[in-house]
Motif scaffolding. Structure first.
Motif, mmCIF file in Angstrom:
data_model
loop_
_atom_site.group_PDB
_atom_site.id
_atom_site.type_symbol
_atom_site.label_atom_id
_atom_site.label_comp_id
_atom_site.label_asym_id
_atom_site.label_seq_id
_atom_site.Cartn_x
_atom_site.Cartn_y
_atom_site.Cartn_z
ATOM 1 N N TYR A 11 -8.310 -139.652 33.563
ATOM 2 C CA TYR A 11 -7.320 -140.661 33.955
ATOM 3 C C TYR A 11 -6.302 -140.748 32.844
ATOM 4 O O TYR A 11 -6.651 -140.983 31.693
ATOM 5 C CB TYR A 11 -7.989 -142.023 34.133
ATOM 6 N N THR A 13 -3.614 -142.767 31.115
ATOM 7 C CA THR A 13 -3.096 -144.128 31.042
ATOM 8 C C THR A 13 -2.124 -144.225 29.883
ATOM 9 O O THR A 13 -2.008 -143.296 29.074
ATOM 10 C CB THR A 13 -4.231 -145.152 30.812
ATOM 11 N N VAL A 18 -8.377 -141.009 29.578
ATOM 12 C CA VAL A 18 -9.792 -141.374 29.692
ATOM 13 C C VAL A 18 -10.494 -140.234 30.426
ATOM 14 O O VAL A 18 -10.147 -139.902 31.548
ATOM 15 C CB VAL A 18 -9.972 -142.694 30.477
ATOM 16 N N ALA A 20 -13.270 -139.382 32.408
ATOM 17 C CA ALA A 20 -14.316 -140.062 33.171
ATOM 18 C C ALA A 20 -15.422 -139.100 33.589
ATOM 19 O O ALA A 20 -16.590 -139.467 33.655
ATOM 20 C CB ALA A 20 -13.712 -140.731 34.400
ATOM 21 N N PRO A 39 -24.839 -146.099 32.377
ATOM 22 C CA PRO A 39 -24.192 -147.337 31.955
ATOM 23 C C PRO A 39 -22.824 -147.499 32.597
ATOM 24 O O PRO A 39 -22.259 -146.551 33.137
ATOM 25 C CB PRO A 39 -24.071 -147.193 30.439
ATOM 26 N N SER A 40 -22.316 -148.725 32.490
ATOM 27 C CA SER A 40 -20.991 -149.027 33.029
ATOM 28 C C SER A 40 -19.947 -148.146 32.348
ATOM 29 O O SER A 40 -19.980 -147.942 31.142
ATOM 30 C CB SER A 40 -20.683 -150.502 32.805
ATOM 31 N N GLY A 41 -19.052 -147.611 33.132
ATOM 32 C CA GLY A 41 -17.983 -146.777 32.588
ATOM 33 C C GLY A 41 -18.381 -145.345 32.358
ATOM 34 O O GLY A 41 -17.603 -144.557 31.807
ATOM 35 N N SER A 42 -19.575 -144.970 32.827
ATOM 36 C CA SER A 42 -20.038 -143.605 32.563
ATOM 37 C C SER A 42 -19.467 -142.600 33.563
ATOM 38 O O SER A 42 -19.643 -141.394 33.392
ATOM 39 C CB SER A 42 -21.569 -143.577 32.607
ATOM 40 N N GLY A 43 -18.807 -143.072 34.629
ATOM 41 C CA GLY A 43 -18.170 -142.153 35.568
ATOM 42 C C GLY A 43 -18.860 -142.033 36.910
ATOM 43 O O GLY A 43 -18.555 -141.129 37.691
ATOM 44 N N LYS A 44 -19.743 -142.968 37.234
ATOM 45 C CA LYS A 44 -20.510 -142.879 38.487
ATOM 46 C C LYS A 44 -19.603 -143.002 39.720
ATOM 47 O O LYS A 44 -19.681 -142.188 40.651
ATOM 48 C CB LYS A 44 -21.586 -143.979 38.521
ATOM 49 N N THR A 45 -18.768 -144.018 39.710
ATOM 50 C CA THR A 45 -17.864 -144.216 40.853
ATOM 51 C C THR A 45 -16.905 -143.033 40.981
ATOM 52 O O THR A 45 -16.635 -142.546 42.083
ATOM 53 C CB THR A 45 -17.094 -145.538 40.690
ATOM 54 N N THR A 46 -16.423 -142.585 39.829
ATOM 55 C CA THR A 46 -15.508 -141.438 39.834
ATOM 56 C C THR A 46 -16.176 -140.224 40.481
ATOM 57 O O THR A 46 -15.570 -139.539 41.310
ATOM 58 C CB THR A 46 -15.086 -141.120 38.385
ATOM 59 N N GLU A 165 -23.343 -148.718 44.222
ATOM 60 C CA GLU A 165 -23.902 -150.030 43.883
ATOM 61 C C GLU A 165 -24.012 -150.918 45.120
ATOM 62 O O GLU A 165 -23.539 -152.058 45.091
ATOM 63 C CB GLU A 165 -23.013 -150.747 42.857
ATOM 64 N N HIS A 197 -27.670 -149.503 39.270
ATOM 65 C CA HIS A 197 -28.218 -149.849 37.965
ATOM 66 C C HIS A 197 -29.732 -150.035 38.038
ATOM 67 O O HIS A 197 -30.432 -149.929 37.050
ATOM 68 C CB HIS A 197 -27.632 -151.189 37.494
ATOM 69 N N ARG B 381 -11.649 -149.720 44.032
ATOM 70 C CA ARG B 381 -12.335 -150.001 42.790
ATOM 71 C C ARG B 381 -12.188 -151.470 42.401
ATOM 72 O O ARG B 381 -12.986 -152.005 41.653
ATOM 73 C CB ARG B 381 -11.736 -149.115 41.696
#
Ligand SMILES: Nc1ncnc2c1ncn2[C@@H]1O[C@H](COP(=O)(O)OP(=O)(O)OP(=O)(O)O)[C@@H](O)[C@H]1O
Ligand SMILES: [Mg+2]
Lengths: 220, 383
Positions: A11, A13, A18, A20, A39-46, A165, A197, B381
């Motif tokens: 990403y 910015t 970033v 991801a 963990p949060s921000g580790s790229g799962k959604t991406t 999630e 999680h 998101r």
């Protein structure tokens, strides 16, 4: 069935790039139930969006059912999503002005096969929503909303369910209910990728991967 | 869910946005329709006024000294009487009243009077008009109020004018103008007594109308040129009537119309464009989820464009009704002459039915494109 070849997503910015996903390679077989943890921000959604044809990776290939998803046109990708992929989100993302049945039927006429209210209703019966058919999302509990979203994702019996999630806003009971339905879907032959999680998902999954800083850490 | 179902469900949910958009278009269409409907009436009114009033021409000998003319009220030169018949047969001019006049100042019974010989009105083709000029029988005279007062002459009495005997047919009421010192007689009598056989010094044509296309101002210039070709030794004086002023007024209102309507349309388009933009912002997630379930760009754009078309159609119908209603309610008070000409213009209804949806769709085009190009991954998101 799903193959990721050195997929990276950067990403860009104003405060810098970033990374991801960092050269993620992954094979997911048909009928697999894959849990993605990290963990949060580790790229799962991406990762999930990339597999779902919603987010073009910066590098690498995403091949789903022998189709190189980002080599085909945007229109073909939309069509592919309509028939092959079902999304479930943490935030449910129901359309606020449609009732339960209508939300389930949101995509009924998109793609090749056409589904009607009867299909939606029988699915909602199975998801114990038979007396909430004509309620608006704002009139539903969190668990009911997520089951509606689940019915929407499952209506056309897509080969792949991508759940990001899905239990994030639910109590353990409702979460277990959702997981139970995902397991059933998987047992019927569907491929399920579940981001969560909760450690309990390891029990449902046939495979678990851990993401950290865009890398897969362990692969069972 | 079909696009149409989605549009209707969304409208019911977000009534305010829809109502505000609709309102803007209804107002614009209403104003347009009421302007147009009364505009037709005002056009008709001008035509009617021109026909009823027209303009007045005075044709005098070309050599006339204008300073003298305006002082005495007539020319000291003369021209042939046949000019009036030439004018009568001249195509390109219609008139309501046409007469030939010969006037002279004489001293009569120690009094400075104007002797005016007037021909009977030359009939105009087609229309019957009540005469505007005196139609005096040969051998008779009408005398002005002051003439009668000074000489003591009364109706029915006989009197001698420059050696001829005339009977007084009428004593004119006080006019407060030089008419009070006039003696009116038949043109041929006056020509005989002043020794000017077949001569006149003025042709009066009242309520003339150019039978030419174009504005009054243009056609009058052309008419003048053409008249001078027929009557080379004449001079044409023009008394502009109110029709000209009316016509100018109409041009003015057409100019306003030409300015106000595009202005309104632009404001209205901006207004519904902004509302559509707000709508798109509000529906980011919704559009995101539609994308996720496989909606293509065409379907997403259709949600906004067809909604705009729907607004246009409703507004066209409502605006036409309101606009026509306003025109019928207030138009007659403004355009009194053609009040009964203010009628619903059905062709403008069909026109609005097409134009309003097209303009609405154009207005929401940019917001619709923003909706299509927004990144669903970003929208979904959002927590
Ligand atoms: N649109 C974006 N622009 C810039 N950076 C982004 C964007 N989306 C995600 N990121 C960054 O990419 C990284 C991975 O995000 P992602 O949402 O995939 O993480 P995640 O594992 O799903 O986290 P969570 O468990 O909190 O949902 C994060 O550091 C995030 O800040
Ligand atoms: Mg996430």
């Amino acid at each position: 069935m799903i193959r990721l070849e050195k997929v990276s997503k950067i990403y860009r910015t104003r405060r810098g790039d970033v990374r991801a996903l960092d050269k993620v390679s992954l094979d997911i077989k048909e009928g697999e139930f894959l849990a993605v943890r990290g963990p949060s921000g580790s790229g799962k959604t991406t990762l999930l969006f990339s597999i779902g044809g919603m987010l073009r990776p910066t590098e690498g290939n995403v091949i789903v059912s022998n189709r190189n998803l980002y080599a085909i046109s945007k229109r073909q990708r939309a069509k592919f999503r309509a028939t092959n992929i079902g999304f479930i989100f943490q935030m449910f993302h129901l359309v606020p002005y449609l009732n339960t049945v209508e939300n389930v039927l949101l995509a009924a006429r998109v793609g090749t096969k056409s589904f009607g209210p009867e299909d939606a209703k029988s699915l909602l019966n199975r998801l114990k929503l038979s007396d909430r058919m004509y309620h608006r999302p704002s009139e539903l509990s969190a668990g009911e909303r997520q089951r509606t979203a689940m019915a929407r994702a499952m209506l056309k019996r897509p080969g792949i369910i991508l759940a990001d999630e899905p239990s994030g806003n639910l109590d353990p009971e409702n979460a277990a209910e959702i997981f139970k339905h995902l397991v059933e879907y998987n047992q019927d032959g569907g491929t399920v990728i579940l981001v969560s999680h909760r450690e309990v998902v390891d029990n449902y999954a046939s495979n678990v991967i851990y993401l950290k800083d865009g890398h897969i850490q362990e692969y069972e | 869910m079909t696009v149409v179902q989605l549009i209707f469900r969304e409208i019911i949910k977000r009534k305010l946005n829809f109502t505000l958009s609709l309102l803007a278009v209804v107002i614009t269409v209403s104003i347009f329709v009421s302007f147009f409907t009364t505009g037709q009436a005002s056009k008709n009114e001008t035509i009617r006024l021109m026909r009823d009033i027209g303009f007045n021409l005075r044709i005098i000998p070309e050599k006339t000294d204008m300073a003298e003319f305006w002082k005495t009220g007539f020319s000291e030169h003369t021209m042939p009487e046949s000019h009036v018949y030439k004018l009568a047969s001249f195509k390109g001019l219609s008139y309501a009243h046409l007469t030939a006049v010969l006037q002279r100042r004489i001293i009569w019974k120690d009094m400075d009077v104007i002797l005016a010989g007037i021909s009977p009105e030359v009939p105009s083709a087609g229309r019957e008009k009540t005469p505007m000029f005196f139609s005096i029988k040969p051998g008779n005279v009408y005398i002005g109020f002051e003439v009668a007062r000074r000489t003591g002459l009364k109706k029915g009495e006989e009197t001698d004018i420059l050696g001829s005997l005339f009977s007084i047919e009428k004593v004119l009421p006080e006019s407060g103008s030089e008419d009070d010192i006039r003696i009116y007689a038949h043109l041929h009598d006056v020509q005989a007594i002043v020794g000017e056989e077949n001569r006149i010094n003025e042709i009066k044509a009242l309520h003339c109308l150019c039978i030419m296309k174009g504005s009054i101002a243009d056609s009058i210039t052309m008419l003048r040129e053409q008249l001078l070709r027929v009557l080379p030794d004449a001079k044409v004086l023009l008394i502009r009537a109110i029709a000209t002023a009316r016509e100018q007024q109409r041009y003015m209102s057409e100019k306003y119309f030409a300015f106000i309507i595009p202005f309104l349309v632009v404001v209205c388009m901006a207004w519904i464009g902004i509302l559509a933009l707000i709508n798109v912002r509000e529906r980011r997630r919704e559009i995101g989820i539609m994308r996720a379930v496989g909606y293509g760009s065409g379907r997403v754009a259709a949600l906004f464009l067809w909604k705009a078309v729907l607004i246009g159609l409703i507004a066209a119908a409502a605006g036409y009704g309101i606009g026509t209603g306003l025109a019928l309610e207030f138009g007659p008070a403004i355009f009194r002459v053609t009040a009964n000409m203010i009628t619903p213009e059905i062709k403008i209804f069909y026109w609005c039915l097409i134009a309003a949806p097209v303009f609405c769709a154009l207005s929401v085009f940019i917001p619709a494109m923003i909706a299509v190009t927004q990144d669903p991954a970003v929208a979904l998101r959002e927590k």
